[in-house]
Write a protein that holds these residues in place. Structure first.
Motif, PDB file in Angstrom:
ATOM      1  N   GLY A 137      -0.665 -15.477  -8.154  1.00  0.00           N
ATOM      2  CA  GLY A 137      -0.903 -14.552  -7.149  1.00  0.00           C
ATOM      3  C   GLY A 137      -0.145 -13.205  -7.394  1.00  0.00           C
ATOM      4  N   ILE A 138      -0.192 -12.086  -6.583  1.00  0.00           N
ATOM      5  CA  ILE A 138       0.549 -10.823  -6.537  1.00  0.00           C
ATOM      6  C   ILE A 138       0.689 -10.699  -5.186  1.00  0.00           C
ATOM      7  CG2 ILE A 138       0.415  -8.504  -7.056  1.00  0.00           C
ATOM      8  CD1 ILE A 138      -1.950  -9.116  -8.941  1.00  0.00           C
ATOM      9  N   VAL A 139       2.179 -10.437  -5.217  1.00  0.00           N
ATOM     10  CA  VAL A 139       2.916  -9.985  -3.889  1.00  0.00           C
ATOM     11  C   VAL A 139       3.475  -8.490  -3.934  1.00  0.00           C
ATOM     12  CG1 VAL A 139       3.046 -12.596  -3.244  1.00  0.00           C
ATOM     13  CG2 VAL A 139       5.114 -11.219  -4.622  1.00  0.00           C
ATOM     14  N   VAL A 140       3.563  -8.069  -2.630  1.00  0.00           N
ATOM     15  CA  VAL A 140       4.405  -6.982  -2.550  1.00  0.00           C
ATOM     16  C   VAL A 140       5.374  -7.164  -1.430  1.00  0.00           C
ATOM     17  CG1 VAL A 140       1.975  -5.547  -2.892  1.00  0.00           C
ATOM     18  CG2 VAL A 140       2.648  -6.339  -0.413  1.00  0.00           C
ATOM     19  N   PRO A 141       6.342  -6.220  -1.410  1.00  0.00           N
ATOM     20  CA  PRO A 141       7.352  -6.234  -0.189  1.00  0.00           C
ATOM     21  C   PRO A 141       6.539  -6.323   1.215  1.00  0.00           C
ATOM     22  CG  PRO A 141       8.060  -4.296  -1.918  1.00  0.00           C
ATOM     23  CD  PRO A 141       6.461  -5.048  -2.152  1.00  0.00           C
ATOM     24  N   ALA A 142       7.589  -7.036   1.978  1.00  0.00           N
ATOM     25  CA  ALA A 142       6.910  -7.301   3.348  1.00  0.00           C
ATOM     26  C   ALA A 142       6.406  -6.069   4.071  1.00  0.00           C
ATOM     27  CB  ALA A 142       7.855  -8.282   4.046  1.00  0.00           C
ATOM     28  N   ALA A 143       7.218  -5.208   3.984  1.00  0.00           N
ATOM     29  CA  ALA A 143       6.998  -3.709   4.576  1.00  0.00           C
ATOM     30  C   ALA A 143       6.148  -2.786   3.980  1.00  0.00           C
ATOM     31  CB  ALA A 143       8.363  -3.251   4.915  1.00  0.00           C
ATOM     32  N   SER A 144       5.532  -3.285   2.816  1.00  0.00           N
ATOM     33  CA  SER A 144       4.575  -2.412   2.120  1.00  0.00           C
ATOM     34  C   SER A 144       3.592  -1.982   2.653  1.00  0.00           C
ATOM     35  CB  SER A 144       4.423  -2.949   0.708  1.00  0.00           C
ATOM     36  OG  SER A 144       3.426  -2.233  -0.121  1.00  0.00           O
ATOM     37  N   SER A 145       2.784  -0.902   2.629  1.00  0.00           N
ATOM     38  CA  SER A 145       1.600  -0.530   3.265  1.00  0.00           C
ATOM     39  C   SER A 145       0.309  -1.098   2.273  1.00  0.00           C
ATOM     40  CB  SER A 145       1.536   0.764   3.538  1.00  0.00           C
ATOM     41  OG  SER A 145       1.409   1.467   2.142  1.00  0.00           O
ATOM     42  N   VAL A 146       0.601  -1.492   1.249  1.00  0.00           N
ATOM     43  CA  VAL A 146      -0.281  -2.119   0.429  1.00  0.00           C
ATOM     44  C   VAL A 146      -1.036  -3.348   0.686  1.00  0.00           C
ATOM     45  CG1 VAL A 146      -0.885  -2.860  -1.949  1.00  0.00           C
ATOM     46  CG2 VAL A 146       0.644  -0.871  -1.816  1.00  0.00           C
ATOM     47  N   GLN A 147      -2.256  -3.338   0.828  1.00  0.00           N
ATOM     48  CA  GLN A 147      -3.112  -4.407   1.262  1.00  0.00           C
ATOM     49  C   GLN A 147      -3.932  -4.954   0.270  1.00  0.00           C
ATOM     50  OE1 GLN A 147      -2.832  -6.125   4.312  1.00  0.00           O
ATOM     51  NE2 GLN A 147      -1.668  -4.514   5.261  1.00  0.00           N
ATOM     52  N   SER A 148      -4.281  -4.439  -0.799  1.00  0.00           N
ATOM     53  CA  SER A 148      -5.127  -4.986  -1.963  1.00  0.00           C
ATOM     54  C   SER A 148      -4.481  -4.305  -3.254  1.00  0.00           C
ATOM     55  CB  SER A 148      -6.454  -4.532  -1.796  1.00  0.00           C
ATOM     56  OG  SER A 148      -6.533  -3.104  -1.829  1.00  0.00           O
ATOM     57  N   LEU A 149      -5.077  -5.279  -4.411  1.00  0.00           N
ATOM     58  CA  LEU A 149      -4.624  -4.579  -5.795  1.00  0.00           C
ATOM     59  C   LEU A 149      -5.122  -3.126  -5.837  1.00  0.00           C
ATOM     60  CD1 LEU A 149      -3.364  -5.375  -8.710  1.00  0.00           C
ATOM     61  CD2 LEU A 149      -5.719  -6.428  -9.161  1.00  0.00           C
TER      62      LEU A 149
END
Length: 469
Positions: free
Chosen positions: A127-139
């Motif tokens: 899987g791919i994760v982003v920092p918890a506070a990131s606004s990114v919701q998709s690849l």
């Protein structure tokens, strides 16, 4: 066919030289924190299962065994020690496993991929994760950003496939850097990377620890992935019965996990520090991946794809004959000795089933598409609920009683994979039913097509709490 397998299982001793009074090393490389290897390493070691099955008669009547275990955090250093002759067995994923075969070949030797341990024909687990506070919701939102990944890992292959599916140029449209899981965890906490791609269990472990969010699951690529066991071919030729014994121990470890997933998830946590709730996410019923020791065509294809991708990455220029590299004679013999039907397992694609009753009504659960589960700290068993709204109602009551909730699980409405509900998105339809999704845009698309409102976990729990009053 049974005669053939019986010959493999019993008749090896007629073909090999006597080992009387010999001291035989059985050196096994494990990846304890790669929890999908548990049945091929950690559990065998911790429960002393190998000793139960090592041959003690015939040519092994007077043999002595020296069992050695060595743990690794990734497949590459494990492969180095196997090639150097310091290890006989190893457990790793499809990509590093394929590289193991190539590395042996380059050294003028041969290794064999002898069994699958756990996997997903859909590709879930990576899987791919982003920092918890990131606004990114998709690849799609990561175009032009930096994504780290352990290079030449199964997660690296997933990331490249995902980028290819978006018609991106991996050299121009995204910056990919090499980063091990332990380094990536720190980088995610301090927002020093935009995203991180990783293998089991880190894409779910980091979100469970609260400093990352999962925005892509490997199942979205539709590319099979697995972890399995390998052996030095020279060792297998000399001691085929020991190879079968190792796989007999792995079969028992797998059966123990199936029978008591909570208990052995706790043991894995005790050894590795990886929380039991994450271990259960994979090893429990209807888990994120399926423990499966048979060489399904999809897993054979995963090995071939891994080799092709390694060549694309210029990690090797060699071809590897998968027909000879994957050797299923030993796992077939182990199944035969254990009284199991390998052919039946080969055609079985089902997840580990759940046989349980609804914790509220006491009625058997027969439909699992909207299954939800709660693990209360201090309880030996996970509680099962027929629906997310039922489980959220129970959650409100449990929290009111001061219970510490260890984990809340739900099944994704589209892919069917198990999710950590705190990371999921929900759609409440016009009948008040909740359906769970990994991604916000998946939930919003479902809401547009079927009607309803999109909610994050906190909002869904709040609404259900208010409705329960």
């Amino acid at each position: 066919m049974k005669f053939i397998y019986a010959f493999i299982a019993v008749g090896f001793s007629l073909l090999a030289p006597a080992a009387a009074a010999e001291t035989i090393r059985v050196a096994i490389g494990t990846q304890d924190t790669t929890i999908n290897c548990a049945a091929g390493g950690l559990l065998i070691r911790e429960l002393g299962l190998l000793q139960k099955y090592l041959p003690k008669d015939g040519k092994y009547k007077d043999a002595k065994y020296e069992i050695e275990w060595k743990n690794f955090t990734s497949g590459a250093p494990l492969t180095n020690e196997m090639v150097a002759g310091k290890l006989d067995f190893g457990a790793m994923a499809d990509f590093p496993g394929s590289f193991n075969g190539v590395a042996f070949q380059e050294a003028g030797k041969q290794s064999l991929f002898i069994s699958v341990l756990s996997g997903s024909i859909k590709g879930s687990g990576n899987g791919i994760v982003v920092p918890a506070a990131s606004s990114v919701q998709s690849l799609e939102q990561l175009k032009g950003k930096t994504i780290s990944v352990p290079f030449a890992s199964t997660a690296h292959g997933m990331l490249l496939r995902a980028i290819q599916n978006l018609d991106w140029d991996p050299q121009k449209d995204v910056r990919i850097i090499s980063q091990a899981p332990e380094i990536a965890g720190s980088a995610l906490r301090s927002n020093r990377i935009d995203a991180h791609a990783d293998f089991v269990p880190f894409a779910d472990l980091f979100p469970n620890r609260g400093f990352a969010r999962k925005i892509f699951d490997g199942s979205q690529t539709g590319a099979p992935t697995f972890h399995g066991a390998l052996v030095d071919a020279g060792y297998a030729a000399k001691y085929p019965e020991i190879v079968v014994a190792y796989l007999r121990a792995a079969i028992e470890a797998d059966q123990l996990l199936a029978a008591e997933p909570e208990k052995y998830s706790e043991l894995i946590e005790k050894v590795t520090g990886i929380e039991a709730e994450v271990n259960y996410l994979f090893h429990g019923p209807l888990g994120l991946q399926t423990r499966d020791m048979s060489w399904k065509p999809e897993y054979r294809q995963a090995v071939a794809t891994s080799i092709d991708t390694l060549k694309l990455l210029k990690r090797t220029s060699r071809d590897l004959d998968t027909a000879s590299f994957i050797d299923d004679q030993y796992i077939r013999a182990a199944f035969e000795q254990a009284g199991l039907d390998y052919g039946k397992q080969l055609s079985n694609y089902a997840q580990l089933p759940l046989a349980g009753t609804d914790a509220l009504t006491g009625r058997p659960i027969i439909e699992f598409k909207r299954l939800a589960q709660i693990w209360v700290r201090g309880e030996d068993k996970v509680r099962h609920y027929a629906s997310p709204e039922s489980a959220l109602g129970a959650l409100a009551k449990l929290e009111g009683e001061g219970k510490d909730i260890r984990a809340f699980y739900t099944q994704a409405a589209d892919s069917g994979i198990k999710l950590l509900a705190s990371q999921a998105w929900f759609v409440r339809n016009t009948r008040g039913e909740l359906n769970a999704f990994l991604l916000k845009d998946q939930a919003e698309q479902y809401a547009r097509q079927h009607g309803g409102i999109t909610l994050d976990f906190v909002s869904a729990a709040s609404q259900q709490r208010a409705a329960s009053r």
